[in-house]
Design an enzyme around this catalytic site. Sequence first.
Site, PDB file in Angstrom:
ATOM      1  N   ASP A 190      12.890   9.278  14.876  1.00 47.85           N
ATOM      2  CA  ASP A 190      11.532   8.791  15.105  1.00 47.85           C
ATOM      3  C   ASP A 190      11.462   7.357  14.597  1.00 47.85           C
ATOM      4  O   ASP A 190      12.436   6.828  14.071  1.00 47.85           O
ATOM      5  CB  ASP A 190      10.499   9.710  14.443  1.00 47.85           C
ATOM      6  CG  ASP A 190      10.609   9.710  12.930  1.00 47.85           C
ATOM      7  OD1 ASP A 190      11.405   8.907  12.373  1.00 47.85           O
ATOM      8  OD2 ASP A 190       9.903  10.497  12.293  1.00 47.85           O
ATOM      9  N   GLY A 226       6.704   5.461  12.218  1.00 42.66           N
ATOM     10  CA  GLY A 226       5.267   5.217  12.355  1.00 42.66           C
ATOM     11  C   GLY A 226       4.431   6.367  11.829  1.00 42.66           C
ATOM     12  O   GLY A 226       3.474   6.162  11.088  1.00 42.66           O
ATOM     13  N   PHE A 227       4.820   7.567  12.191  1.00 48.15           N
ATOM     14  CA  PHE A 227       4.014   8.721  11.799  1.00 48.15           C
ATOM     15  C   PHE A 227       3.879   8.809  10.283  1.00 48.15           C
ATOM     16  O   PHE A 227       2.786   9.011   9.752  1.00 48.15           O
ATOM     17  CB  PHE A 227       4.636  10.012  12.349  1.00 48.15           C
ATOM     18  CG  PHE A 227       3.857  11.236  11.972  1.00 48.15           C
ATOM     19  CD1 PHE A 227       2.662  11.529  12.606  1.00 48.15           C
ATOM     20  CD2 PHE A 227       4.298  12.076  10.957  1.00 48.15           C
ATOM     21  CE1 PHE A 227       1.922  12.647  12.250  1.00 48.15           C
ATOM     22  CE2 PHE A 227       3.566  13.192  10.588  1.00 48.15           C
ATOM     23  CZ  PHE A 227       2.380  13.473  11.236  1.00 48.15           C
ATOM     24  N   ASP A 253       4.874   3.226  16.919  1.00 49.00           N
ATOM     25  CA  ASP A 253       3.514   3.338  17.451  1.00 49.00           C
ATOM     26  C   ASP A 253       2.541   3.447  16.300  1.00 49.00           C
ATOM     27  O   ASP A 253       2.932   3.771  15.184  1.00 49.00           O
ATOM     28  CB  ASP A 253       3.376   4.553  18.373  1.00 49.00           C
ATOM     29  CG  ASP A 253       3.703   5.857  17.665  1.00 49.00           C
ATOM     30  OD1 ASP A 253       4.482   5.826  16.684  1.00 49.00           O
ATOM     31  OD2 ASP A 253       3.202   6.912  18.083  1.00 49.00           O
ATOM     32  N   GLN A 293      -0.221   7.024  23.810  1.00 50.27           N
ATOM     33  CA  GLN A 293      -1.244   7.310  22.801  1.00 50.27           C
ATOM     34  C   GLN A 293      -2.609   7.414  23.476  1.00 50.27           C
ATOM     35  O   GLN A 293      -2.677   7.507  24.689  1.00 50.27           O
ATOM     36  CB  GLN A 293      -1.242   6.216  21.720  1.00 50.27           C
ATOM     37  CG  GLN A 293      -0.054   6.316  20.751  1.00 50.27           C
ATOM     38  CD  GLN A 293      -0.187   7.464  19.751  1.00 50.27           C
ATOM     39  OE1 GLN A 293      -1.163   8.201  19.748  1.00 50.27           O
ATOM     40  NE2 GLN A 293       0.820   7.636  18.899  1.00 50.27           N
ATOM     41  N   GLY A 308       0.618  11.459  18.880  1.00 50.38           N
ATOM     42  CA  GLY A 308      -0.755  11.556  18.392  1.00 50.38           C
ATOM     43  C   GLY A 308      -1.437  12.877  18.683  1.00 50.38           C
ATOM     44  O   GLY A 308      -2.649  12.968  18.597  1.00 50.38           O
ATOM     45  N   ASP A 310       9.867  18.847  18.763  1.00 50.10           N
ATOM     46  CA  ASP A 310      10.363  18.938  17.394  1.00 50.10           C
ATOM     47  C   ASP A 310       9.214  19.430  16.533  1.00 50.10           C
ATOM     48  O   ASP A 310       8.052  19.172  16.841  1.00 50.10           O
ATOM     49  CB  ASP A 310      10.794  17.568  16.862  1.00 50.10           C
ATOM     50  CG  ASP A 310       9.598  16.731  16.455  1.00 50.10           C
ATOM     51  OD1 ASP A 310       8.935  16.200  17.354  1.00 50.10           O
ATOM     52  OD2 ASP A 310       9.297  16.653  15.245  1.00 50.10           O
ATOM     53  N   CYS A 342      17.545  40.619  17.552  1.00 49.81           N
ATOM     54  CA  CYS A 342      18.072  39.285  17.250  1.00 49.81           C
ATOM     55  C   CYS A 342      19.549  39.362  16.883  1.00 49.81           C
ATOM     56  O   CYS A 342      19.994  40.271  16.191  1.00 49.81           O
ATOM     57  CB  CYS A 342      17.285  38.673  16.101  1.00 49.81           C
ATOM     58  SG  CYS A 342      17.845  37.024  15.661  1.00 49.81           S
ATOM     59  N   CYS A 389      21.166  36.896  15.229  1.00 49.40           N
ATOM     60  CA  CYS A 389      21.491  35.879  14.222  1.00 49.40           C
ATOM     61  C   CYS A 389      22.236  36.479  13.030  1.00 49.40           C
ATOM     62  O   CYS A 389      22.251  37.689  12.842  1.00 49.40           O
ATOM     63  CB  CYS A 389      20.229  35.146  13.773  1.00 49.40           C
ATOM     64  SG  CYS A 389      19.304  35.978  12.476  1.00 49.40           S
ATOM     65  N   CYS A 442      20.061  38.692  10.770  1.00 48.75           N
ATOM     66  CA  CYS A 442      19.757  40.012  11.313  1.00 48.75           C
ATOM     67  C   CYS A 442      21.014  40.889  11.409  1.00 48.75           C
ATOM     68  O   CYS A 442      20.913  42.115  11.424  1.00 48.75           O
ATOM     69  CB  CYS A 442      19.080  39.884  12.676  1.00 48.75           C
ATOM     70  SG  CYS A 442      17.417  39.195  12.537  1.00 48.75           S
ATOM     71  N   HIS A 476      17.112  32.728  10.890  1.00 53.06           N
ATOM     72  CA  HIS A 476      16.504  33.614  11.887  1.00 53.06           C
ATOM     73  C   HIS A 476      15.445  32.888  12.719  1.00 53.06           C
ATOM     74  O   HIS A 476      15.423  32.999  13.943  1.00 53.06           O
ATOM     75  CB  HIS A 476      15.888  34.850  11.215  1.00 53.06           C
ATOM     76  CG  HIS A 476      15.041  35.615  12.167  1.00 53.06           C
ATOM     77  ND1 HIS A 476      15.595  36.472  13.100  1.00 53.06           N
ATOM     78  CD2 HIS A 476      13.702  35.580  12.408  1.00 53.06           C
ATOM     79  CE1 HIS A 476      14.618  36.947  13.861  1.00 53.06           C
ATOM     80  NE2 HIS A 476      13.460  36.425  13.457  1.00 53.06           N
TER      81      HIS A 476
HETATM   82 ZN   LIG Z   1      17.562  37.066  13.414  1.00 51.99          ZN
END
Ligand SMILES: [Zn+2]
Length: 680
Positions: free
Chosen positions: A96, A99-100, A150, A192, A219, A269, A307, A309, A312, A338
């Site tokens: 980024d 700015g934020f 920005d 914006q 924004g 994001d 799941c 992962c 899990c 997870h």
């Molecule tokens: Zn999981």
Amino acid sequence: MSYTRLPFTIHKEARGSQARAATLQTLHGEVHTPIFMPVGTQATVKSQTVESLKATGTRVLLANTYHLLLRPGPEVFQRLGGIHRFMHWDGPVLTDSGGFQIFSLPHARAMNEDGAQFQSYVDGQSYLLSPESSIATQRAIGSDIMMVLDQCIPSTAAYAEAEAAMELTHRWAERSLRARGESPQALFGIVQGACHADLRKKSAAFVRALPFDGLAIGGLAVGETHRERYEMTALVTAELPSSLPRYLMGVGTPLDLLESVHRGVDMFDCIAPLQVAQRGLAFTAHGKLQLRRSVYKFAEERLDAQCECQTCQHYARAYLHHLIKAEEILGWHLVGVHNLTFYHRLMREMREHILHDTFLPYYEQQRTALLRTDAENPSQPPPRTKTRRSTCLGDYEVHRAPQGFASIRQRSSGEVMHSVNAPSEEANRLYIEQSGLSARLVTQRNLTDPLVIWDVGLGAAFNAMAAIQCFERCYAKSGDHSVRSLHIVSFECDLDPLTLALKHPSDFPHLRHAAPVSLLKNGTWVHALGLLHWQLCKGDFRECFSATHAPDVIFYDPFSFKTDSVLWTTDTFTRLFQHCTPKSTELYTYSASTAVRAALLSAGFFVAEGVGTGPKSTTTIAFTRAPEADAHPHAPRLLDQQWLARWRRSDMKFPPTLSAEARAHFASRIENHPQFCRST
Ligand SMILES: [Zn+2]
């Protein structure tokens, strides 16, 4: 034409939806969209290793230029060969602009056309973040995709502020492109315009005309409602060329991702999946699940049976519950693994459904599924119905403004008390400061009779409590007997708004005080030292006021003419004027309408312009005696011949339903008012 830095191929657009499946070619390989990018603020995604990230399906990382500029600093990236080598990540990185953080985090900064000057939280050193320095830092970091600097403002910002920020963002966008130069790194422009549709359209038209490699919607997710966010997203994507990737910055929850993909966004994001993981919240196929809850103390099953992962595969809910309760880092790591897996799987599923043209039914089904909370072990009692019921009382309900403050809405009229700016702020500016209350309490302390305030329209007691707090501040500052005593009389016919507000102390912090409870219970409250007396007159103001001693100051804050018209008539004001004279009384009100001012003048009041508050550029002050401008704290300006000329032309010149004779009388009262004779 120059070479393409970020080749973008669309494979399929969903039927009945703006959703699309595409591929981005970055300097570090291919990316399938829609894509979710975890946030690696300090060149690390909190609680994760690069290996664990890859196992969750992470393909692109986001890094924060602001934090990396301050520490370790661009020279570290230059010497060590960029962020990829530095953090051992071989996939694409998006940075980024900083700015934020500059515009949203609380630290000293000064901003001008050039950029934003701020002080480092690391070593106190002063930095200039400009379009050029932001790009220079992003080039040193070596990200695959850079963002233009920005100016970020709250999405609820007023038009003029939003327009100015947008114009500046546009000028900075052009400078950022020049600063990028021949770098092979891709650069995204940002649309914006807050929640103003025409500004959003204008901004989209501007950035799409510049040679960016992708376009972002900035924004949002900073104050607006979900409905507004979705509306603005759809509006902007409709204005963007389909040939470039679209990135919605800082969004969001799984439901936000679904809704935004449906509206044509490709990239996202958000810190959410890891931030909530730290607190033990997991997204599962059965809804959101809070691992802190004691129902999981002995739970042997896996977190999410559907799941794949690492968490899990190996760990029981009981163990995760224990780690979260003990605030062990491993708990954050495992739930984070997870949650990221859940996010990436959601994006993958959306892509598959777009490619197979089954996105629309999937979207409809997920819209409900993603809202579920812990379907297997629902918490008691069902929170939704409970909250709904208790936020209403009689004809009133708690209204929560997107800006974060609460007020009371009358359901039958739809009118919100103090609809636009925070009620406590308005109470202070319009009534307390403008009437010079603290000066009257402190400098006129030798007066033995109390200062009398009428509070017309008690509502949720914002104005009365502001006066009480002002008294308490004066008392705390000047000690025991040096404050003039104060008598507040509140007029109200319906006590439901105050009763309701008292049930919601977190929404109405000004009521965390003994006074309003006592007022409701006993009709009165007396300050411990007897110097302040608050009294309630319940009933119609017109019926009650003549039995009460004439006041020094009136806070005139009933519902508007539309809802409470009788309180704004010449007749009411005439009776009020007669009751108050010959005492010198000042009336403060939020209304600045010509009709109200005319009614006050015709009743005999001298009328002046009051200070503006929130969106109102002026308000109104009325005096029973011609004010000595010098003696008044705000030197109010009496309405003059110009106002009179405007009134003569106005279509609100007369109150409705007046006979011809009454009209002539009304007009002559105004035309011959000493206020206008004096000024000619
Ligand atoms: Zn999981």
